[in-house]
Design an enzyme around this catalytic site. Structure first.
Site, PDB file in Angstrom:
ATOM      1  N   ASP A 267     -26.185  -9.868  40.900  1.00  0.00           N
ATOM      2  CA  ASP A 267     -27.399  -9.840  39.559  1.00  0.00           C
ATOM      3  C   ASP A 267     -28.376  -9.273  40.794  1.00  0.00           C
ATOM      4  O   ASP A 267     -29.364 -10.281  40.805  1.00  0.00           O
ATOM      5  CB  ASP A 267     -27.963 -10.874  39.487  1.00  0.00           C
ATOM      6  CG  ASP A 267     -28.537 -11.359  38.069  1.00  0.00           C
ATOM      7  OD1 ASP A 267     -29.455  -9.993  37.774  1.00  0.00           O
ATOM      8  OD2 ASP A 267     -29.419 -12.166  37.933  1.00  0.00           O
TER       9      ASP A 267
ATOM     10  N   GLY B  98     -32.498 -16.365  33.578  1.00  0.00           N
ATOM     11  CA  GLY B  98     -31.686 -17.142  32.720  1.00  0.00           C
ATOM     12  C   GLY B  98     -30.930 -18.168  32.556  1.00  0.00           C
ATOM     13  O   GLY B  98     -30.435 -19.040  32.179  1.00  0.00           O
ATOM     14  N   PHE B  99     -31.400 -18.881  33.997  1.00  0.00           N
ATOM     15  CA  PHE B  99     -30.508 -20.291  34.468  1.00  0.00           C
ATOM     16  C   PHE B  99     -31.304 -21.265  34.278  1.00  0.00           C
ATOM     17  O   PHE B  99     -30.664 -22.915  34.959  1.00  0.00           O
ATOM     18  CB  PHE B  99     -29.204 -20.126  35.507  1.00  0.00           C
ATOM     19  CG  PHE B  99     -28.107 -19.641  34.935  1.00  0.00           C
ATOM     20  CD1 PHE B  99     -27.359 -19.963  35.189  1.00  0.00           C
ATOM     21  CD2 PHE B  99     -28.492 -18.255  35.038  1.00  0.00           C
ATOM     22  CE1 PHE B  99     -25.960 -19.140  33.798  1.00  0.00           C
ATOM     23  CE2 PHE B  99     -27.162 -17.508  35.080  1.00  0.00           C
ATOM     24  CZ  PHE B  99     -25.961 -18.304  34.387  1.00  0.00           C
TER      25      PHE B  99
HETATM   26  N1  LIG Z   1     -37.521 -18.779  46.212  1.00  0.00           N
HETATM   27  C1  LIG Z   1     -39.112 -18.831  45.828  1.00  0.00           C
HETATM   28  N2  LIG Z   1     -40.217 -18.639  45.732  1.00  0.00           N
HETATM   29  C2  LIG Z   1     -41.561 -18.414  45.246  1.00  0.00           C
HETATM   30  N3  LIG Z   1     -40.940 -17.965  43.647  1.00  0.00           N
HETATM   31  C3  LIG Z   1     -40.449 -17.888  43.767  1.00  0.00           C
HETATM   32  C4  LIG Z   1     -38.563 -18.052  43.905  1.00  0.00           C
HETATM   33  N4  LIG Z   1     -37.751 -18.379  43.241  1.00  0.00           N
HETATM   34  C5  LIG Z   1     -38.439 -18.180  41.893  1.00  0.00           C
HETATM   35  N5  LIG Z   1     -39.351 -17.779  42.158  1.00  0.00           N
HETATM   36  C6  LIG Z   1     -40.238 -17.479  40.830  1.00  0.00           C
HETATM   37  O1  LIG Z   1     -39.497 -17.371  39.915  1.00  0.00           O
HETATM   38  C7  LIG Z   1     -39.490 -16.589  39.094  1.00  0.00           C
HETATM   39  C8  LIG Z   1     -38.290 -17.338  38.113  1.00  0.00           C
HETATM   40  O2  LIG Z   1     -37.163 -17.039  39.010  1.00  0.00           O
HETATM   41  P1  LIG Z   1     -35.434 -17.195  37.969  1.00  0.00           P
HETATM   42  O3  LIG Z   1     -34.065 -17.011  39.131  1.00  0.00           O
HETATM   43  O4  LIG Z   1     -35.710 -18.366  37.526  1.00  0.00           O
HETATM   44  O5  LIG Z   1     -35.375 -16.605  37.362  1.00  0.00           O
HETATM   45  P2  LIG Z   1     -35.074 -14.423  37.474  1.00  0.00           P
HETATM   46  O6  LIG Z   1     -34.986 -13.849  38.634  1.00  0.00           O
HETATM   47  O7  LIG Z   1     -36.393 -13.637  36.834  1.00  0.00           O
HETATM   48  O8  LIG Z   1     -33.648 -14.147  36.717  1.00  0.00           O
HETATM   49  P3  LIG Z   1     -32.604 -15.132  37.273  1.00  0.00           P
HETATM   50  O9  LIG Z   1     -32.142 -16.036  36.743  1.00  0.00           O
HETATM   51  O10 LIG Z   1     -31.566 -13.640  36.638  1.00  0.00           O
HETATM   52  O11 LIG Z   1     -32.607 -15.329  38.757  1.00  0.00           O
HETATM   53  C9  LIG Z   1     -39.109 -15.200  39.590  1.00  0.00           C
HETATM   54  O12 LIG Z   1     -39.867 -14.528  39.334  1.00  0.00           O
HETATM   55  C10 LIG Z   1     -39.849 -15.739  41.247  1.00  0.00           C
HETATM   56  O13 LIG Z   1     -41.492 -15.616  40.818  1.00  0.00           O
END
Ligand SMILES: Nc1ncnc2c1ncn2[C@@H]1O[C@H](COP(=O)(O)OP(=O)(O)OP(=O)(O)O)[C@@H](O)[C@H]1O
Ligand SMILES: [Mg+2]
Length: 418
Positions: free
Chosen positions: A204, A88-89
């Site tokens: 969240d 989302g962000f």
């Molecule tokens: N620290 C990390 N290490 C490895 N993969 C990551 C990490 N952070 C995020 N990701 C990957 O990136 C994807 C997207 O993360 P992001 O937080 O942008 O979206 P989300 O968790 O699906 O939604 P939200 O914006 O509500 O958090 C995650 O589903 C994960 O697979």
């Protein structure tokens, strides 16, 4: 005299020529030196990144958030070429620093949006100072007009949703491991709520925000929604609703005070998804099983949990622990925040150190036929019927838009307001 003059002229000329040549040589020498010095300075500049990296590592060890330049992140991510996912962000890219440290760089959407800036500031100030085994570490950030990003430790096994819902692609997680993941997640949230210096509400909690390290240990990610609140305050009121439909507690959709108990609710919903190893809402299944939490409640109420477990292909050896998990999930998703346990109690119940109390119907307020008397009702506006769009959090302005589950939308049920 003339002779001397005539004879002296070439001598004077020779002196002048020598002086001019020497001057030229001096000028050339000075220019050369300047250019060499500039060259040296350039060499030093080009060594800026590895040199500062030593400082970064030093800061990392001292657990201080580090400020990166956009150039450093561009180099580490190979020009933002390895995409990990997006939410989302922002969009998340893999990066590696020169010393081999792997990171996940979350590039935040937009540059001037106040909402984004607020989230950015909240994440940096809270995560940077918050360390626990079950929380994803924030190494640092970049704050430049061209790039606003957060730099996290890289979690090699990605997010839990991948393993739960894409079983053929992800690691097949047995119940012992799933229980461990649930417990680790609960410990991470309990730390945020009850142990860290400033109380942090996550807002969240969902499988996409539970990341797994190389040993498949759970680490809670994204404190982006966290709003800080002082210990002496019993609740904080949000200016805009947040969370992900399907996981967000009723008080997040309604204009009601928000407490850490909204995370307990989301954790309960997450626990159901861990138990079922499916999304809570699955419209491809028979009606009674479409919304897993309701199905679980019905089976629990009728003392038929074994049937639920058979439906989820749970092995006999795991039945006891799964039964406990179902009961805990039911306690966590109670409609009224005050009837949900605090996270440290959830941890103890998951550990088996505390008995799980009998649960009352968590959904009575959601369905008017079985609702409590005296409640007034507001109509659910189901504006996102596609469960595949549920993975990301989104801003929900209150109280005009009230989110519900697709099942509720399908039956056009009404939502009780306290
Ligand atoms: N620290 C990390 N290490 C490895 N993969 C990551 C990490 N952070 C995020 N990701 C990957 O990136 C994807 C997207 O993360 P992001 O937080 O942008 O979206 P989300 O968790 O699906 O939604 P939200 O914006 O509500 O958090 C995650 O589903 C994960 O697979
Ligand atoms: Mg996330």
């Amino acid at each position: 005299m003339t002779t001397i003059d005539i004879a002296g002229t070439p001598i004077n000329l020779a002196v002048i020529i020598i002086v001019v040549v020497v001057k030229i040589l001096i000028i050339v020498y000075v220019c050369n030196r300047r250019s060499k010095m500039q060259k040296d300075r350039y060499v030093e500049d080009s060594r800026f990144i590895p040199l500062t990296m030593v400082k970064f590592l030093d800061d990392m060890e001292r657990e201080r958030p580090i400020r990166f330049t956009s150039e450093q992140l561009r180099i580490a991510t190979e020009n933002f070429s390895i995409l990990l996912g997006s939410g989302g962000f922002g969009t998340v890219y893999k990066g590696i620093f020169s010393n081999g440290t792997a990171v996940a760089v979350k590039v935040l959407n937009g540059t001037s949006d106040k909402r984004i800036e607020e989230q950015f500031m909240a994440e940096v100030s809270t995560m940077g100072r918050t360390h626990h085994f079950n929380l994803v570490r924030l190494y640092g950030f970049c704050f430049e007009p061209s790039l606003r990003a957060l730099v996290y430790e890289f979690m090699i096994n990605g997010s839990l949703d991948y393993h739960l819902f894409k079983a053929k692609k992800g690691v097949i997680l047995g119940f012992e491991k799933l229980h461990e993941i649930a417990l680790g997640t609960a410990r991470g949230i309990a730390y945020l709520h009850e142990e860290c210096p400033q109380r942090i509400v996550h807002y969240d909690i969902k499988p996409g925000n539970i990341l797994l390290d190389s040993k498949l240990c759970a680490k809670v990610a994204d404190f982006g929604l966290a709003k800080l609140c002082n210990r002496d305050k019993t609740y904080i009121t949000m200016t805009g609703g947040r969370g992900t439909p399907g996981y967000a507690a009723p008080e997040l959709w309604l204009a009601l005070p928000v407490t850490p108990k909204c995370d307990v609710y989301s954790f309960g919903m997450l626990l159901f998804e861990i138990i079922g190893r499916r999304r809570n809402m699955d419209v491809t299944l028979g009606e009674s099983q479409q919304w897993f939490p309701m199905w679980a409640w019905e089976k629990y109420q009728k003392n038929e949990l074994k049937e639920l477990m058979r439906g989820c292909a749970i092995e006999a050896k795991d039945e006891q622990v799964v039964e406990r998990m179902v009961k805990i999930a039911l306690c966590c998703v109670q409609y009224r925040p005050e009837t949900r346990p605090v996270m440290s109690i959830v941890v103890k119940m998951l550990e088996g150190a505390l008995e799980v109390p009998e649960s009352s119907n968590p959904f009575s307020n959601l369905f008017p036929g079985v609702g409590e008397t005296g409640d007034s009702f507001v109509r659910i506006v189901w504006n996102n019927a596609n469960p595949s769009n549920w993975s990301s959090s989104e801003l929900v302005s209150k109280p005009q838009v009230v989110m519900g589950t697709p099942l509720m939308g399908k039956y056009d049920v009404t939502m009780a307001r306290e």
